[in-house]
Motif scaffolding. Sequence first.
Motif, mmCIF file in Angstrom:
data_model
loop_
_atom_site.group_PDB
_atom_site.id
_atom_site.type_symbol
_atom_site.label_atom_id
_atom_site.label_comp_id
_atom_site.label_asym_id
_atom_site.label_seq_id
_atom_site.Cartn_x
_atom_site.Cartn_y
_atom_site.Cartn_z
ATOM 1 N N MET A 1 61.948 34.230 82.866
ATOM 2 C CA MET A 1 61.781 35.718 83.518
ATOM 3 C C MET A 1 61.456 35.141 84.840
ATOM 4 O O MET A 1 62.615 35.446 85.789
ATOM 5 N N TYR A 2 60.708 33.818 85.460
ATOM 6 C CA TYR A 2 61.425 33.246 86.165
ATOM 7 C C TYR A 2 62.673 32.671 86.935
ATOM 8 O O TYR A 2 62.786 32.797 87.866
ATOM 9 N N LEU A 3 63.306 31.799 85.813
ATOM 10 C CA LEU A 3 64.532 31.833 86.381
ATOM 11 C C LEU A 3 65.020 33.148 86.835
ATOM 12 O O LEU A 3 66.231 32.864 87.803
ATOM 13 N N LYS B 1 65.131 32.718 92.235
ATOM 14 C CA LYS B 1 66.157 32.194 92.623
ATOM 15 C C LYS B 1 65.760 30.550 92.527
ATOM 16 O O LYS B 1 65.207 29.311 92.129
ATOM 17 N N TRP B 2 64.401 30.704 93.677
ATOM 18 C CA TRP B 2 63.721 29.173 94.083
ATOM 19 C C TRP B 2 63.297 28.390 92.612
ATOM 20 O O TRP B 2 62.342 27.156 93.299
ATOM 21 N N THR B 3 62.654 29.098 91.757
ATOM 22 C CA THR B 3 62.083 28.120 90.606
ATOM 23 C C THR B 3 63.203 27.152 90.009
ATOM 24 O O THR B 3 62.854 26.775 89.236
ATOM 25 N N GLY B 4 64.454 27.634 90.217
ATOM 26 C CA GLY B 4 65.648 27.104 88.837
ATOM 27 C C GLY B 4 65.779 25.210 89.519
ATOM 28 O O GLY B 4 65.283 24.769 88.143
ATOM 29 N N PRO B 5 65.528 25.080 90.115
ATOM 30 C CA PRO B 5 65.505 23.358 90.474
ATOM 31 C C PRO B 5 64.027 22.670 89.938
ATOM 32 O O PRO B 5 64.514 22.357 88.833
ATOM 33 N N LEU C 1 62.344 24.378 87.409
ATOM 34 C CA LEU C 1 61.794 25.495 85.644
ATOM 35 C C LEU C 1 63.263 24.214 85.180
ATOM 36 O O LEU C 1 63.297 24.616 83.809
ATOM 37 N N THR C 2 64.458 24.156 85.491
ATOM 38 C CA THR C 2 65.668 23.328 84.728
ATOM 39 C C THR C 2 65.487 21.813 84.688
ATOM 40 O O THR C 2 66.800 21.842 84.088
#
Length: 168
Positions: free
Chosen positions: A29-31, A35-39, A41-42
């Motif tokens: 869900m956060y992903l 959008k700022w969590t992408g780097p 969390l991935t």
Amino acid sequence: MQKKVQKKLFNLFTGELFATIMFAVLWMMYLQLFKWTGPYLTSFSSLYAFALLEFILLQGSYYWFLKWKQVQRKDYSHLPYRQLRIFRLFKRLNLFLIGIGIIIMIYQLIVFPLHFYWFIFLYIFAIIEYINYYHIRLSYQSIDEMKDFIRQKKLRSSKLAEDLKNLY
């Protein structure tokens, strides 16, 4: 008494399983939502620490499931030898994976220091869960358990650690 123990073990097993599933759902869900969590969390390191945490939580859920099934059969002994061997293997694998995490932590700190804090949070969370299951009981759910902990003035071995002692 048996119903109370059964209920507690059922709650432990389903609670750990629910937490494992919810962490994954929240991760996704956060992903999607932020959008700022992408780097964060991935990144490989974050995914590694998250997978390690999820793997250890699943082991805890599996342990409590086996204990719950045992109590349903009115068997209050330690887990059977064959099942304990699986947890001994998990314990060794966890230590290996935690060791790899140290290498990843060093790499993360050097190459991507901005993402380091998210990795270290997940990594330490995984280590705490490992300690909670395989060594020292760190979680106390009820008031009576907390009072017992204060009265004893020392940390107790986890149930799985006590079961594994019989294996060696």
